[in-house]
Write a protein that holds these residues in place. Structure first.
Motif, mmCIF file in Angstrom:
data_model
loop_
_atom_site.group_PDB
_atom_site.id
_atom_site.type_symbol
_atom_site.label_atom_id
_atom_site.label_comp_id
_atom_site.label_asym_id
_atom_site.label_seq_id
_atom_site.Cartn_x
_atom_site.Cartn_y
_atom_site.Cartn_z
ATOM 1 N N MET A 223 2.900 -3.285 -5.144
ATOM 2 C CA MET A 223 2.386 -2.049 -4.541
ATOM 3 C C MET A 223 1.303 -1.434 -5.412
ATOM 4 O O MET A 223 0.280 -0.935 -4.913
ATOM 5 N N LEU A 224 1.500 -1.464 -6.753
ATOM 6 C CA LEU A 224 0.497 -0.916 -7.660
ATOM 7 C C LEU A 224 -0.809 -1.699 -7.568
ATOM 8 O O LEU A 224 -1.898 -1.115 -7.517
ATOM 9 N N ILE B 159 -1.870 -3.553 -5.031
ATOM 10 C CA ILE B 159 -2.488 -3.307 -3.720
ATOM 11 C C ILE B 159 -3.148 -1.937 -3.694
ATOM 12 O O ILE B 159 -4.253 -1.754 -3.152
ATOM 13 N N THR B 160 -2.476 -0.955 -4.311
ATOM 14 C CA THR B 160 -3.051 0.393 -4.357
ATOM 15 C C THR B 160 -4.365 0.400 -5.132
ATOM 16 O O THR B 160 -5.349 1.023 -4.721
ATOM 17 N N VAL C 253 8.244 -5.664 -6.415
ATOM 18 C CA VAL C 253 7.692 -4.874 -5.302
ATOM 19 C C VAL C 253 6.832 -3.731 -5.830
ATOM 20 O O VAL C 253 5.732 -3.462 -5.313
ATOM 21 N N MET C 254 7.268 -3.085 -6.872
ATOM 22 C CA MET C 254 6.499 -1.976 -7.441
ATOM 23 C C MET C 254 5.166 -2.468 -8.014
ATOM 24 O O MET C 254 4.108 -1.836 -7.816
#
Length: 348
Positions: free
Chosen positions: A30-31, A33-34, A26-27
């Motif tokens: 998220m990274l 996508i960011t 998940v991290m």
């Protein structure tokens, strides 16, 4: 009992490791996508800035053009009242151009809009070169006035086509237009020395010069009142330009020139000169170089143009001929020794 506990603890460790792996996945997602969102935002900001820069650049360019137009209007108003002479040079960006001021500096420049104005105006009414265009259907008439007597003038012009070889004939060969294979035209220059001093001596103070891209002949002009009335010379040419120099007997700093071109248009003609003492000539009363810088916020655009001070392009005030007629003119030329020709009877 001990075996059951070991199995329970092993199951708990497996569940714990599974949860950690999910957290890491998940991290990472998220990274990623960011980073994607930041990249898209950066591209969007860059595109927006480029669009804004193009808009501001266009506004700065129009502001510079406005500065040129305002300055040209000020110069024209000055010429209408005071004539061409004694225009000051403006070498500072301060204020508008005012020809009535010794330094050329006028009042403060008025902004055209919020953050938009022409920020600098420079004017040189005595440039070291003159530039103009020539077509086969028009001519340019301009004064050539320096501070000292001329010792030479150099003329350079651009080709009007693609074939710049210009070989196979000498400078005295002038075939039909269909047989002319060189992309450079022939410059015809009609020069009048001291046109304002003795109007009755204009015929004796006028010579015609033909500058051709063929041959290798330099023109040396003696004193006009003892010179022949026409000269033919040639230019040194390459793929980009032709150049020819006329050497003068240094007895005048004041000439008028009518320039035409034969065979091809000359998209750009440049005139430079030297005067007594070997320095570069500065030309007065012919052209002024207007240099304007426009500003729109942080964008700057610079425009430089040449203003014809003596209405040189197809002029009405300076005609390209000696005599004008409101009606038909009949010309009759007779070659021979007969005396019974009545020209009046042939002009109907």
């Amino acid at each position: 009992m001990m075996r059951y506990n070991r199995l329970s603890m092993s199951g708990m460790r497996i569940k714990s490791q599974s949860g950690m792996a999910s957290f890491l996945i998940v991290m990472i997602m998220m990274l990623v996508i960011t980073l994607i969102v930041l990249g898209v935002a950066q591209v969007t900001r860059r595109n927006s800035r480029e669009a804004l820069d193009r808009q501001l650049s266009a506004q700065a360019f129009y502001a510079a053009e406005s500065g040129v137009n305002v300055t040209a209007s000020n110069i024209q108003n000055y010429i209408n009242t005071n004539g061409v002479g004694a225009m000051p040079t403006k070498a500072s960006c301060d204020g508008d151009y005012d020809p009535l001021q010794p330094t050329g500096i006028g009042g403060a420049i008025t902004p055209l809009a919020t953050g938009v104005q022409y920020s600098c105006i420079l004017v040189d009414p005595n440039p070291k070169s003159l530039q103009f265009q020539l077509t086969q259907t028009g001519s340019v008439v301009t004064p050539l006035i320096a501070t000292k007597n001329f010792t030479s003038m150099t003329f350079s012009w651009k080709p009007g086509g693609n074939d710049t070889s210009c070989t196979g004939a000498d400078e005295y060969t002038f075939p039909t237009a269909a047989s002319w294979s060189c992309s450079y035209g022939v410059l015809r220059l009609d020069l009048v020395q001291d046109p304002d001093t003795n109007l009755g001596a204009l015929a004796g103070n006028t010579v015609s010069v033909y500058l051709t891209p063929l041959g290798s002949k330099t023109i040396n002009l003696p004193s006009f009142n003892t010179a022949a009335r026409a000269y033919v010379g040639s230019a040194s040419c390459n793929a980009s330009t032709c150049q020819s120099t006329i050497n003068f007997t240094p007895n005048s700093k004041n000439y008028y020139m009518r320039a035409t071109t034969l065979y091809h248009d000359a998209p750009s003609v440049t005139v430079t000169g030297t005067v007594v003492g070997g320095t570069d000539a500065t030309f007065s009363g012919s052209q002024a170089v207007l240099d304007a810088t426009g500003r729109a916020q942080d964008q700057l655009r610079r425009v430089q143009v040449r203003m014809q001070l003596a209405a040189t392009q197809n002029p009405d005030s300076i005609p390209a001929y000696a005599i004008g007629s409101g009606g038909d003119v009949c010309k009759h030329f007779t070659i021979g020794t007969g005396t019974n020709v009545n020209p009046a009877a042939l002009c109907n």
